[in-house]
Design a protein around this motif. Structure first.
Motif, PDB file in Angstrom:
ATOM      1  N   ALA A 131      -4.315 -10.815   6.562  1.00  0.00           N
ATOM      2  CA  ALA A 131      -3.197 -10.789   5.611  1.00  0.00           C
ATOM      3  C   ALA A 131      -3.687 -11.017   4.186  1.00  0.00           C
ATOM      4  N   VAL A 132      -4.563 -11.990   4.013  1.00  0.00           N
ATOM      5  CA  VAL A 132      -5.125 -12.252   2.686  1.00  0.00           C
ATOM      6  C   VAL A 132      -5.952 -11.060   2.224  1.00  0.00           C
ATOM      7  N   LEU A 133      -6.705 -10.471   3.151  1.00  0.00           N
ATOM      8  CA  LEU A 133      -7.518  -9.302   2.802  1.00  0.00           C
ATOM      9  C   LEU A 133      -6.635  -8.122   2.392  1.00  0.00           C
ATOM     10  N   MET A 134      -5.534  -7.927   3.109  1.00  0.00           N
ATOM     11  CA  MET A 134      -4.611  -6.858   2.743  1.00  0.00           C
ATOM     12  C   MET A 134      -4.072  -7.075   1.332  1.00  0.00           C
ATOM     13  N   ALA A 135      -3.675  -8.314   1.042  1.00  0.00           N
ATOM     14  CA  ALA A 135      -3.156  -8.624  -0.295  1.00  0.00           C
ATOM     15  C   ALA A 135      -4.208  -8.337  -1.359  1.00  0.00           C
ATOM     16  N   ALA A 136      -5.432  -8.770  -1.110  1.00  0.00           N
ATOM     17  CA  ALA A 136      -6.503  -8.576  -2.088  1.00  0.00           C
ATOM     18  C   ALA A 136      -6.817  -7.099  -2.302  1.00  0.00           C
ATOM     19  N   TRP A 174     -19.297   1.242  -4.089  1.00  0.00           N
ATOM     20  CA  TRP A 174     -19.622   1.244  -2.661  1.00  0.00           C
ATOM     21  C   TRP A 174     -18.497   0.640  -1.815  1.00  0.00           C
ATOM     22  N   LEU A 175     -17.606  -0.123  -2.459  1.00  0.00           N
ATOM     23  CA  LEU A 175     -16.512  -0.769  -1.737  1.00  0.00           C
ATOM     24  C   LEU A 175     -15.226   0.063  -1.749  1.00  0.00           C
ATOM     25  N   HIS A 176     -15.221   1.146  -2.507  1.00  0.00           N
ATOM     26  CA  HIS A 176     -13.996   1.929  -2.677  1.00  0.00           C
ATOM     27  C   HIS A 176     -13.442   2.480  -1.363  1.00  0.00           C
ATOM     28  N   THR A 177     -14.292   3.098  -0.572  1.00  0.00           N
ATOM     29  CA  THR A 177     -13.795   3.737   0.653  1.00  0.00           C
ATOM     30  C   THR A 177     -13.256   2.730   1.658  1.00  0.00           C
ATOM     31  N   PRO A 178     -14.000   1.664   2.009  1.00  0.00           N
ATOM     32  CA  PRO A 178     -13.419   0.707   2.958  1.00  0.00           C
ATOM     33  C   PRO A 178     -12.172   0.018   2.420  1.00  0.00           C
ATOM     34  N   ALA A 179     -12.145  -0.281   1.130  1.00  0.00           N
ATOM     35  CA  ALA A 179     -10.957  -0.928   0.552  1.00  0.00           C
ATOM     36  C   ALA A 179      -9.765   0.009   0.603  1.00  0.00           C
ATOM     37  N   ARG A 180      -9.986   1.264   0.264  1.00  0.00           N
ATOM     38  CA  ARG A 180      -8.884   2.234   0.291  1.00  0.00           C
ATOM     39  C   ARG A 180      -8.368   2.436   1.717  1.00  0.00           C
ATOM     40  N   LEU A 181      -9.280   2.547   2.670  1.00  0.00           N
ATOM     41  CA  LEU A 181      -8.865   2.746   4.057  1.00  0.00           C
ATOM     42  C   LEU A 181      -8.051   1.566   4.570  1.00  0.00           C
ATOM     43  N   PHE A 182      -8.506   0.352   4.260  1.00  0.00           N
ATOM     44  CA  PHE A 182      -7.774  -0.822   4.741  1.00  0.00           C
ATOM     45  C   PHE A 182      -6.447  -0.961   4.019  1.00  0.00           C
ATOM     46  N   ALA A 183      -6.435  -0.728   2.710  1.00  0.00           N
ATOM     47  CA  ALA A 183      -5.202  -0.847   1.936  1.00  0.00           C
ATOM     48  C   ALA A 183      -4.138   0.127   2.405  1.00  0.00           C
ATOM     49  N   GLN A 184      -4.559   1.309   2.867  1.00  0.00           N
ATOM     50  CA  GLN A 184      -3.608   2.330   3.303  1.00  0.00           C
ATOM     51  C   GLN A 184      -3.294   2.249   4.791  1.00  0.00           C
ATOM     52  N   ARG A 224      -0.417   7.305  -6.299  1.00  0.00           N
ATOM     53  CA  ARG A 224       0.419   6.518  -7.206  1.00  0.00           C
ATOM     54  C   ARG A 224       1.873   6.527  -6.726  1.00  0.00           C
ATOM     55  N   SER A 225       2.279   5.432  -6.138  1.00  0.00           N
ATOM     56  CA  SER A 225       3.629   5.318  -5.603  1.00  0.00           C
ATOM     57  C   SER A 225       4.657   5.272  -6.731  1.00  0.00           C
ATOM     58  N   THR A 226       5.836   5.794  -6.452  1.00  0.00           N
ATOM     59  CA  THR A 226       6.893   5.813  -7.466  1.00  0.00           C
ATOM     60  C   THR A 226       7.866   4.650  -7.319  1.00  0.00           C
ATOM     61  N   ASP A 227       7.748   3.878  -6.231  1.00  0.00           N
ATOM     62  CA  ASP A 227       8.670   2.756  -6.063  1.00  0.00           C
ATOM     63  C   ASP A 227       8.178   1.545  -6.850  1.00  0.00           C
ATOM     64  N   ALA A 228       9.034   0.532  -6.956  1.00  0.00           N
ATOM     65  CA  ALA A 228       8.702  -0.659  -7.735  1.00  0.00           C
ATOM     66  C   ALA A 228       7.632  -1.492  -7.033  1.00  0.00           C
ATOM     67  N   SER A 229       7.093  -2.464  -7.751  1.00  0.00           N
ATOM     68  CA  SER A 229       5.860  -3.125  -7.330  1.00  0.00           C
ATOM     69  C   SER A 229       6.022  -4.534  -6.758  1.00  0.00           C
ATOM     70  N   PHE A 230       7.114  -5.214  -7.081  1.00  0.00           N
ATOM     71  CA  PHE A 230       7.242  -6.646  -6.739  1.00  0.00           C
ATOM     72  C   PHE A 230       8.433  -6.887  -5.830  1.00  0.00           C
ATOM     73  N   PRO A 231       8.227  -7.577  -4.696  1.00  0.00           N
ATOM     74  CA  PRO A 231       6.969  -7.953  -4.034  1.00  0.00           C
ATOM     75  C   PRO A 231       6.363  -6.764  -3.272  1.00  0.00           C
ATOM     76  N   SER A 232       5.108  -6.865  -2.945  1.00  0.00           N
ATOM     77  CA  SER A 232       4.391  -5.808  -2.244  1.00  0.00           C
ATOM     78  C   SER A 232       4.857  -5.692  -0.795  1.00  0.00           C
ATOM     79  N   ASP A 233       5.270  -4.483  -0.379  1.00  0.00           N
ATOM     80  CA  ASP A 233       5.666  -4.266   1.015  1.00  0.00           C
ATOM     81  C   ASP A 233       4.518  -4.539   1.979  1.00  0.00           C
ATOM     82  N   HIS A 234       3.317  -4.087   1.615  1.00  0.00           N
ATOM     83  CA  HIS A 234       2.169  -4.309   2.500  1.00  0.00           C
ATOM     84  C   HIS A 234       1.901  -5.802   2.693  1.00  0.00           C
ATOM     85  N   ALA A 235       2.008  -6.569   1.610  1.00  0.00           N
ATOM     86  CA  ALA A 235       1.779  -8.006   1.719  1.00  0.00           C
ATOM     87  C   ALA A 235       2.900  -8.686   2.499  1.00  0.00           C
ATOM     88  N   VAL A 236       4.130  -8.216   2.335  1.00  0.00           N
ATOM     89  CA  VAL A 236       5.257  -8.763   3.109  1.00  0.00           C
ATOM     90  C   VAL A 236       5.007  -8.551   4.597  1.00  0.00           C
TER      91      VAL A 236
END
Length: 198
Positions: free
Chosen positions: A140-145, A24-34, A102-114
């Motif tokens: 910001a914390v929510l985006m990271a999570a 039930w959390l997939h859609t809101p999490a995906r929308l916010f993450a993107q 599935r992004s092809t770029d590297a993972s650390f550190p996260s651009d979204h979190a930056v």
């Protein structure tokens, strides 16, 4: 193996298990993450609006630098991403649930979190312990999570991203602050003073 070794993978698996158990959390999490970046842009606009109404050149300068500081942080982060070249979680954990492309770029550190960390710091520089600052920090914390929840990053990727973004936003503003404040004061004496003074 991700930075941080087996413990990072274990933390990721725990969050990924939570994601599987909460469809039930997939859609809101995906929308916010993107698309959550739109909310951060709105916060930056609101920050400028409130700063100009206050009429304090230092606050206006900080509010105007905040989006530039986020861009500087994102640019600097590309050097770190290239240097560490950490694989994405879904390449290390092939059976992971991934809710975003599935992004092809590297993972650390996260651009979204930056980005999120830089914006949160920009708000703090402009407004101190204001409700807007706390809202930015919470988002910001929510985006990271959510970036971990959707399967795009390991936990350390987003923690580092928040810290990198905040540190670069703070350091860059300290470098430009004297000039930025003088520019704001100069603009306040021109016909377009409404941009910096309400």
């Amino acid at each position: 193996m991700p930075i941080g070794g087996a413990s990072q993978e274990a933390w990721f698996r725990a969050v990924n298990h939570l994601a599987r158990a909460t469809p039930w959390l997939h859609t809101p999490a995906r929308l916010f993450a993107q698309d959550g970046i739109v909310l951060f842009a709105a916060l930056l606009l609101l920050s400028w609006w409130w700063a100009r109404r206050a009429g304090d050149p230092r606050r206006v300068a900080a509010a105007l630098w905040a989006p530039a500081g986020a861009l500087v942080a994102l640019g600097a982060n590309q050097l770190l991403v290239a240097a560490f070249a950490e694989p994405r979680p879904f390449t290390v954990v092939p059976d992971a649930l991934v809710l975003v492309s599935r992004s092809t770029d590297a993972s650390f550190p996260s651009d979204h979190a930056v980005m999120a960390g830089a914006v949160a710091m920009g708000l703090a520089l402009a407004h101190g312990r204001h409700a807007l600052t706390w809202t930015g920090a919470g988002l910001a914390v929510l985006m990271a999570a959510t970036r971990v929840y959707v399967g795009a990053h390991f936990p350390l990727d987003v923690v580092a991203g928040l810290l990198v973004g905040a540190a670069i936003a703070l350091a860059s503003y300290r470098l430009v602050r004297p000039v930025a404040v003088r520019l704001v004061e100069a603009v306040a004496r021109t016909p377009v003073r409404a941009l910096v003074h309400g």
